[in-house]
Write a protein that holds these residues in place. Structure first.
Motif, mmCIF file in Angstrom:
data_model
loop_
_atom_site.group_PDB
_atom_site.id
_atom_site.type_symbol
_atom_site.label_atom_id
_atom_site.label_comp_id
_atom_site.label_asym_id
_atom_site.label_seq_id
_atom_site.Cartn_x
_atom_site.Cartn_y
_atom_site.Cartn_z
ATOM 1 N N SER A 189 -13.567 3.645 -1.536
ATOM 2 C CA SER A 189 -13.936 4.054 -2.901
ATOM 3 C C SER A 189 -13.988 2.830 -3.802
ATOM 4 O O SER A 189 -14.090 1.718 -3.314
ATOM 5 C CB SER A 189 -12.925 5.086 -3.404
ATOM 6 N N SER A 190 -13.907 3.047 -5.043
ATOM 7 C CA SER A 190 -13.927 1.933 -5.994
ATOM 8 C C SER A 190 -12.601 1.849 -6.713
ATOM 9 O O SER A 190 -12.460 2.231 -7.873
ATOM 10 C CB SER A 190 -15.068 2.115 -7.010
ATOM 11 N N PRO A 191 -11.569 1.423 -6.035
ATOM 12 C CA PRO A 191 -10.249 1.351 -6.656
ATOM 13 C C PRO A 191 -10.156 0.139 -7.562
ATOM 14 O O PRO A 191 -11.038 -0.698 -7.580
ATOM 15 C CB PRO A 191 -9.320 1.228 -5.461
ATOM 16 N N PRO A 192 -9.030 0.011 -8.276
ATOM 17 C CA PRO A 192 -8.849 -1.191 -9.097
ATOM 18 C C PRO A 192 -8.779 -2.427 -8.240
ATOM 19 O O PRO A 192 -8.393 -2.385 -7.085
ATOM 20 C CB PRO A 192 -7.528 -0.927 -9.830
ATOM 21 N N MET A 193 -9.162 -3.557 -8.866
ATOM 22 C CA MET A 193 -9.195 -4.827 -8.149
ATOM 23 C C MET A 193 -7.893 -5.577 -8.389
ATOM 24 O O MET A 193 -7.129 -5.286 -9.313
ATOM 25 C CB MET A 193 -10.363 -5.691 -8.629
ATOM 26 N N VAL A 194 -7.701 -6.613 -7.617
ATOM 27 C CA VAL A 194 -6.586 -7.547 -7.811
ATOM 28 C C VAL A 194 -7.174 -8.905 -8.145
ATOM 29 O O VAL A 194 -7.998 -9.415 -7.379
ATOM 30 C CB VAL A 194 -5.709 -7.627 -6.551
ATOM 31 N N ASP A 195 -6.892 -9.448 -9.297
ATOM 32 C CA ASP A 195 -7.395 -10.767 -9.701
ATOM 33 C C ASP A 195 -6.382 -11.820 -9.325
ATOM 34 O O ASP A 195 -5.218 -11.763 -9.763
ATOM 35 C CB ASP A 195 -7.635 -10.819 -11.208
ATOM 36 N N ILE A 196 -6.797 -12.749 -8.538
ATOM 37 C CA ILE A 196 -5.917 -13.846 -8.121
ATOM 38 C C ILE A 196 -6.552 -15.141 -8.579
ATOM 39 O O ILE A 196 -7.697 -15.422 -8.226
ATOM 40 C CB ILE A 196 -5.713 -13.859 -6.592
ATOM 41 N N HIS A 197 -5.863 -15.904 -9.356
ATOM 42 C CA HIS A 197 -6.340 -17.252 -9.721
ATOM 43 C C HIS A 197 -5.599 -18.227 -8.850
ATOM 44 O O HIS A 197 -4.459 -18.592 -9.124
ATOM 45 C CB HIS A 197 -6.083 -17.533 -11.200
ATOM 46 N N ASN A 198 -6.228 -18.591 -7.804
ATOM 47 C CA ASN A 198 -5.534 -19.331 -6.771
ATOM 48 C C ASN A 198 -5.252 -20.742 -7.233
ATOM 49 O O ASN A 198 -6.108 -21.403 -7.794
ATOM 50 C CB ASN A 198 -6.402 -19.352 -5.501
ATOM 51 N N GLY A 199 -4.075 -21.198 -6.960
ATOM 52 C CA GLY A 199 -3.728 -22.576 -7.248
ATOM 53 C C GLY A 199 -3.278 -22.806 -8.660
ATOM 54 O O GLY A 199 -2.698 -23.826 -8.949
ATOM 55 N N VAL A 200 -3.524 -21.865 -9.578
ATOM 56 C CA VAL A 200 -3.119 -22.062 -10.968
ATOM 57 C C VAL A 200 -2.005 -21.121 -11.339
ATOM 58 O O VAL A 200 -1.077 -21.456 -12.052
ATOM 59 C CB VAL A 200 -4.333 -21.877 -11.901
ATOM 60 N N GLY A 201 -2.105 -19.948 -10.876
ATOM 61 C CA GLY A 201 -1.059 -18.972 -11.192
ATOM 62 C C GLY A 201 -1.635 -17.591 -11.054
ATOM 63 O O GLY A 201 -2.767 -17.355 -11.459
ATOM 64 N N GLY A 202 -0.916 -16.687 -10.490
ATOM 65 C CA GLY A 202 -1.429 -15.348 -10.302
ATOM 66 C C GLY A 202 -1.495 -14.597 -11.592
ATOM 67 O O GLY A 202 -0.675 -14.763 -12.482
ATOM 68 N N LYS A 203 -2.514 -13.773 -11.716
ATOM 69 C CA LYS A 203 -2.658 -12.925 -12.880
ATOM 70 C C LYS A 203 -2.070 -11.532 -12.629
ATOM 71 O O LYS A 203 -2.317 -10.613 -13.384
ATOM 72 C CB LYS A 203 -4.130 -12.786 -13.261
ATOM 73 N N HIS A 309 -10.863 -11.663 -6.465
ATOM 74 C CA HIS A 309 -10.583 -10.227 -6.576
ATOM 75 C C HIS A 309 -10.269 -9.713 -5.166
ATOM 76 O O HIS A 309 -11.064 -9.933 -4.237
ATOM 77 C CB HIS A 309 -11.776 -9.485 -7.160
ATOM 78 N N VAL A 310 -9.125 -9.014 -5.007
ATOM 79 C CA VAL A 310 -8.633 -8.550 -3.696
ATOM 80 C C VAL A 310 -8.592 -7.019 -3.713
ATOM 81 O O VAL A 310 -8.188 -6.421 -4.728
ATOM 82 C CB VAL A 310 -7.228 -9.120 -3.396
ATOM 83 N N ARG A 311 -9.029 -6.438 -2.622
ATOM 84 C CA ARG A 311 -8.890 -4.991 -2.479
ATOM 85 C C ARG A 311 -8.370 -4.692 -1.059
ATOM 86 O O ARG A 311 -8.697 -5.413 -0.112
ATOM 87 C CB ARG A 311 -10.214 -4.283 -2.743
ATOM 88 N N VAL A 312 -7.566 -3.664 -0.992
ATOM 89 C CA VAL A 312 -6.936 -3.258 0.277
ATOM 90 C C VAL A 312 -7.422 -1.835 0.605
ATOM 91 O O VAL A 312 -7.325 -0.930 -0.241
ATOM 92 C CB VAL A 312 -5.403 -3.282 0.179
ATOM 93 N N CYS A 313 -7.991 -1.681 1.782
ATOM 94 C CA CYS A 313 -8.474 -0.367 2.238
ATOM 95 C C CYS A 313 -7.569 0.151 3.384
ATOM 96 O O CYS A 313 -7.211 -0.637 4.286
ATOM 97 C CB CYS A 313 -9.903 -0.454 2.732
ATOM 98 N N MET A 314 -7.233 1.376 3.307
ATOM 99 C CA MET A 314 -6.412 2.027 4.353
ATOM 100 C C MET A 314 -7.343 2.848 5.244
ATOM 101 O O MET A 314 -8.115 3.659 4.739
ATOM 102 C CB MET A 314 -5.344 2.913 3.696
ATOM 103 N N VAL A 315 -7.269 2.640 6.523
ATOM 104 C CA VAL A 315 -8.099 3.348 7.495
ATOM 105 C C VAL A 315 -7.162 4.174 8.402
ATOM 106 O O VAL A 315 -6.224 3.618 8.995
ATOM 107 C CB VAL A 315 -8.946 2.366 8.341
ATOM 108 N N TYR A 316 -7.426 5.429 8.431
ATOM 109 C CA TYR A 316 -6.599 6.273 9.322
ATOM 110 C C TYR A 316 -7.510 7.294 9.981
ATOM 111 O O TYR A 316 -8.524 7.679 9.421
ATOM 112 C CB TYR A 316 -5.474 6.954 8.561
ATOM 113 N N VAL A 317 -7.103 7.707 11.216
ATOM 114 C CA VAL A 317 -7.857 8.662 12.019
ATOM 115 C C VAL A 317 -6.914 9.852 12.331
ATOM 116 O O VAL A 317 -5.800 9.656 12.827
ATOM 117 C CB VAL A 317 -8.378 8.052 13.330
ATOM 118 N N GLN A 318 -7.395 10.977 11.974
ATOM 119 C CA GLN A 318 -6.599 12.186 12.229
ATOM 120 C C GLN A 318 -7.148 12.899 13.465
ATOM 121 O O GLN A 318 -8.348 13.185 13.516
ATOM 122 C CB GLN A 318 -6.647 13.135 11.010
#
Length: 1130
Positions: A189-203, A309-318
């Motif tokens: 889906s279109s979940p919220p993003m994760v903004d990472i400013h690498n090397g300077v400091g995480g947001k 911008h980082v996003r994590v997707c969960m994949v599961y099979v029922q």
């Protein structure tokens, strides 16, 4: 020139190679401007395994660094063309080898997706580049998506998706009613993003929540989607320059509206997690960085100081519902790709996945699945159509050259013959510039079979190869071919220069090769020449490889323009700068001989000529005419000037002369023309020599002369001029003779003579004037004799008298060269008188008033003898002077005396022979002349009173002045007093009045008294008072009578009787009129007022008369003026 700004972010470094070969490291933050001299993007050094590509959008060129080899997605999926984040595109050959480079900075801010240090005015110029990244999700059939880098690639990807859909719709494997549950799918889906400013400091990290549902077919044989859980506890930690740790917690199972035993008894789900990152924004392309079952992942190989911008997707099979019995095996069937609807078993076992191998590429296979437990086999699931990816294409044929340009090459290639038509093949054209050292660089990536490579260097060899790729991979490159760009046209040669000296007909011109030959050697130079400064017509005078040329056959004194251009394989260069050359002028060519104008004169000829045919390149400014005489070959210049004709004078009459002409300009004189022979006409004779003179006597001279040269015509006569002055000579002889005798000349006199000859051609010039002096002789006769006046005698003799003496005077005669020593006066009967060298003489002892009819002659004498006597003339003695008359005083006063003398009228004419002179003596005894004239009376004025004056008188006439008379003495009487002004009368009462008058001063000490007289009515004046007082009180007046008063002054002399002066004007006292009785006491004032009013009335009447007369004269004057204006002027 192309200027590229390279942004160096904080904490990064940018290494460039300088012109001297050294490396320079620039640390951020900074902006480094890079310049491309020829306007093209220079080659880019990239890390191994990557290629650079130039993309131009909206006039902005961007350099993308892309991977060269495909990488495979973890987890066993089909290989995808996933490049890592591209290293930044560095610029020209200043960039060292990638191994020496620090981590590359970002040039385009859109790639970072964050805030950079570049100013806002540059941000809008660089757009985010299209980056090769993994798609957000796989297709529903598991086909890997294609990566697109630009708009063309995006369109290709859309076409591929469309084809896949068409294949799905065209295949017969639709859903089957009793099919097993669908195969596992990954959904995001279109979940919220994760903004990472690498090397300077995480947001902070807001992990994207991936959701995956696997529906299992239940008893109702319908597929459903399971309920999703949410990821919790998202956290980003350990942020480094090139790495970051992302962790999350396992999802919690959502509560169901109706809890049943089936939910509790459902089999366990198989859960996995996928971590994707994007550095091009929240909505950009995401790349999978981790896939597994762990709850944390370490992301490495990131760029420093970059927003991610980082996003994590969960994949599961029922698993499907086992209905109370555990599923033991799965049955997987397929149609073997035949599309007939007949299925064969390809797997039987407990595993939940199976790899089918040995399939045909780019083919569709239909699969269906069924589960088996102890109770039996379930129904098959819906049919799933899956497509195999294409195989890697074969190497294509080498590219062919279609068209060639200076900065571009148009290439084309062919599709590999072994690839099916359904396979979408893309091509990468790689190019290597000879000698660049960068190796092959991609210059095109697309599905077209032709490409125009631009921004190349002229006349440069480039190596090309082409590779084909599809979704399966990239083929080997084709064979390398070499093509050379066309050379550019050379630049204009340098401005030509003059070598050596410019000659009148030629000059040598040289030029330098062009500074830029366009990449090819110059084959030839072309020189053009234009006569004049207009530059309208140009003539080709040279074409060849030499860089100098001698222009010949030019006109002297003419302006030329020259220009040069060169030719090479690249074409014709622009024209060089124009060089103006002025050839020097040469002297003009020979003229035609001068020609004679009119008839030649004796001493002058008129010549005319025309300009030379060749002016030598400069206008003719001067002509020179030379003449040579008949007896000598030497020439002399007789004319020099700009005119085309001249008059040559100073020639000899009847002679032949040779004339030659030459012209000149600023370069000098040209050659002489041919000779022109001209013979002058006959002329007047030459000048005669000075004549010779011979004196035969003092009054006779013989003149002789010689004949001069005749100048072509014989002399017909001679003219002799004679005169006493050189400027006033007159012709005295004209004839053919050569001598003449002059008579009647004056002795001892200077004479001038000259002679001239005459012929038919004219009159020759006079000879020089010759001075001739006659010899001395006796004096000439006395011509003018006249009587002397007495006034002309400076010192008359003592006994001189005009009545007994005669004075004579004469003009001295000409002495004829010898000084006069004496004169002889012949008186006829009397003895001649000899006197000295004087011109005056007085003859005495003559009778007065007597006419002497005597012949008087005068003879002058000198050393040579006596001259002739003068003419005779008569003289007469004057009569004796008159005696003085008797002087008498006929009238006298205290200031004047009237004198009378002789018998005659009081006034006489001035022409009377007898006149008188009256003189009066002064105090010193000298007598001064008072009157001189013919009158017999004279009034002497302005005398003093009681003074004696002395007078004497003398008579004179033409005989002379007579003696003075005896002295007469006359005395002036005393003067009476001056008149008194009108007295003032003031009435005192009816019977009395008071009279006052002015006071007179004493006269020379004599006292003054006054006499007052009055008159009543018309009676006579009576004396009322006599005395020295100045007022008198008159009484006993009658009131009704008029009284008049007057006053006179009386001078009382000591030794003489009284002298009464004249009476004053009368004053009237009018009687008093009492018309209105005002009272007593006013009589005196009324009388006084009556007197004053009477006096005012009389004065007013006089003024009125004067004014009346003035007005009458004015009116008369106006009338006269009007009459003159009307009748006379008009």
């Amino acid at each position: 020139h192309l200027v590229i700004l390279v942004q160096v972010n904080p904490g990064e470094a940018f290494t460039i190679r300088r012109e001297d070969g050294q490396f320079q490291c620039i640390t951020g933050p900074a902006q480094v401007p890079m310049m491309s001299p020829n306007g093209s993007v220079p080659p880019i050094y990239v890390p191994p395994g990557y290629v650079s590509q130039i993309i131009e959008e909206n006039g902005v060129r961007r350099v993308l660094v892309l991977p060269q080899q495909p990488e495979f997605h973890p987890g066993g999926h089909s290989p995808l063309h996933h490049p890592p984040p591209p290293p930044h595109a560095h610029l020209p050959a200043f960039i060292p080898h990638p191994a020496m480079m620090p981590p590359p900075p970002h040039l385009y801010t859109g790639m970072a997706g964050g805030v950079s240090d570049m100013s806002s005015q540059y941000i809008s110029q660089y757009h985010p580049a299209h980056i090769y990244s993994e798609q957000d999700s796989h297709s529903q059939h598991g086909r890997p998506p294609f990566v697109h880098r630009d708009d063309r690639t995006s369109k290709t990807y859309e076409r591929l998706q469309k084809k896949l859909k068409e294949r799905q719709g065209g295949g017969g494997g639709g859903q089957v009613k009793d099919s097993p549950p669908p195969s596992p799918q990954k959904t995001c889906s279109s979940p919220p993003m994760v903004d990472i400013h690498n090397g300077v400091g995480g947001k902070g990290l807001e992990a994207e929540q991936g959701q995956l549902s696997h529906a299992v077919a239940g008893p109702d044989k319908q597929a459903g989607r399971g309920k999703n859980g949410e990821l919790g506890g998202k956290e980003v930690s350990d942020i480094q320059a090139r790495g970051v740790v992302v962790s999350w917690s396992a999802p919690t199972r959502p509560e169901s509206d109706s809890s049943s035993a089936e939910d509790d008894a459902s089999p366990l789900e198989s859960v996995s997690y996928e971590v994707s990152i994007s550095f091009s924004g929240k909505d950009g392309k995401y790349k999978s960085m981790y896939c597994g079952e762990e709850l944390s992942a370490t992301l490495e190989d990131l760029r420093p100081a970059t927003d991610y911008h980082v996003r994590v997707c969960m994949v599961y099979v029922q698993a499907p519902c086992d209905n109370g019995s555990k599923i033991q095996n799965y049955i997987l069937q397929w149609d073997e790709g035949k599309g007939t609807g007949i299925y064969e078993q390809c797997y039987y076992g407990p595993q939940k996945q199976y790899r089918v191998t040995k399939l045909s590429p780019a083919s569709r296979y239909s699969f269906r699945l069924a589960a088996k437990n102890d109770m039996g086999v379930s129904e098959f699931s819906e049919v799933v159509d899956l497509f195999t990816s294409c195989s890697v294409p074969l190497p294509p044929f080498p590219p062919e050259l279609e068209m060639t340009g200076v900065t571009w090459l148009c290439l084309k290639w062919q599709r590999p013959s072994s690839s099916p038509k359904e396979d979408d093949i893309y091509y990468i054209l790689e190019m290597e510039e000879e000698g660049s050292g960068y190796g092959f660089q991609p210059s095109y990536d697309g599905d077209e079979l032709s490409c125009t490579v631009r921004n190349l260097h002229r006349s440069t060899k480039y190596r090309f190869r082409v590779a084909a790729y599809n979704s399966e991979g990239k083929s080997n490159p084709s064979q390398v071919v070499e093509f050379i760009t066309n050379p550019d046209r050379p630049s204009s040669p340098c401005r030509p220069v003059i070598r050596g000296r410019v000659l009148p007909n030629s000059f040598k011109m040289a030029w330098e090769p062009p500074k830029d030959n366009g990449g090819a050697d110059v084959t030839k130079y072309v020189m053009e020449l234009s006569e004049g400064l207009s530059g309208l017509s140009w003539e080709l005078v040279y074409s060849g490889p030499a860089m100098e040329h001698v222009c010949e056959g030019l006109k002297p004194g003419c302006s030329y323009q020259t220009r040069v251009y060169c030719m090479s394989e690249g074409g014709q260069s622009p024209l060089s700068e124009t060089l103006q050359v002025q050839t020097p002028a040469v002297p003009p060519g020979p003229c035609q001989p001068p020609r004679l104008v009119g008839k030649p004169k004796a001493r002058e000829v008129q010549l005319r000529w025309g300009p030379p045919q060749v002016d030598g390149g400069s206008p003719v400014s001067c002509y020179s005419v030379e003449v040579s005489g008949p007896q000598s070959e030497e020439s002399r210049e007789v004319y020099q000037g700009p005119e085309l004709d001249c008059s040559v004078g100073g020639l000899m009459p009847g002679k032949t002369y040779s004339f030659r002409l030459k012209a000149a300009n600023k370069a000098g004189f040209g050659p002489l023309s041919e000779r022109c022979e001209v013979t002058t006409g006959p002329g007047a004779p030459e000048q005669c020599k000075a004549p010779s003179t011979t004196c035969k006597s003092p009054s006779c001279v013989v003149i002789s002369w010689e004949a001069p040269p005749c100048n072509g015509a014989p002399v017909t006569e001679f003219r002799l001029e004679w005169g006493a002055a050189e400027g006033s000579m007159q012709v005295c002889y004209s004839g053919p003779g050569l001598s003449h005798e002059m008579k009647g000349l004056l002795p001892a006199t200077n004479y001038f003579c000259r002679v001239q000859a005459v012929n038919v051609a004219g009159v020759g010039p006079f000879s020089e004037a010759v001075l001739c002096q006659t010899p001395c002789s006796v004096p000439a006769a006395v011509s003018n004799i006249y009587a002397l006046k007495e006034s002309e005698l400076s010192r008359p003799p003592p006994l001189y008298s005009p009545s007994t003496c005669l004075g004579i005077c004469w003009d001295p005669p000409c002495d004829h060269g010898s000084e006069i020593t004496s004169y002889l006066i012949d008186l006829g009967e009397r003895q001649p008188i000899v006197i000295g060298p004087v011109t005056k003489h007085i003859i005495q002892n003559l009778q007065p008033d007597t006419s002497y009819r005597l012949a008087i002659r005068i003879q002058a004498l000198n050393s040579l003898g006596a001259g002739p006597f003068s003419h005779t003339f008569k003289l007469k003695t004057k009569p004796l002077p008159p005696q003085p008359p008797r002087l008498e005083c006929t009238a006298f006063s205290h200031q004047t005396l009237r004198l009378k003398w002789g018998d005659g009228p009081a006034k006489a004419a001035t022409s009377d022979a007898l006149q008188y002179q009256l003189q009066m003596g002064d105090k010193s005894g000298r007598f001064l002349s008072l009157y001189k004239g013919p009158c017999h009376t004279h009034k002497v004025q302005r005398l003093n009173e009681s003074t004696s004056y002395m007078f004497r008188i003398q008579a004179f006439n033409e005989a002379g002045e007579g003696p003075f008379s005896n002295v007469y003495t006359f005395t002036t009487p005393r003067s009476p007093p001056a008149p008194v002004k009108a007295p003032k009368v003031e009435r005192l009462d009816d019977n009395s009045c008071e009279v006052t008058w002015e006071v007179l001063p004493p006269m020379k000490g004599d006292p003054i008294t006054y006499t007052l007289q009055y008159m009543m009515g018309n009676s006579e004046f009576k004396q009322a008072y006599k005395g020295s007082a100045t007022s008198f009180h008159v009484q006993n007046l009658q009131p009704s009578s008029d009284y008049r008063f007057r006053v006179c002054a009386i001078r009382h002399c000591q030794d003489a009787p009284e002298l009464s002066g004249p009476y004053s004007p009368t004053v009237t006292l009018s009687p008093q009129r009492n018309e209105v009785a005002v009272g007593g006491g006013a009589a005196g004032s009324g009388s006084r007022a009556g007197t004053e009013s009477s006096r005012a009335r009389r004065s007013l009447t006089d003024e009125q008369c004067a004014f009346l007369l003035l007005m009458v004269f004015a009116v008369i004057a106006i009338l006269i003026a009007f009459v003159i204006q009307y009748f006379v002027i008009k």
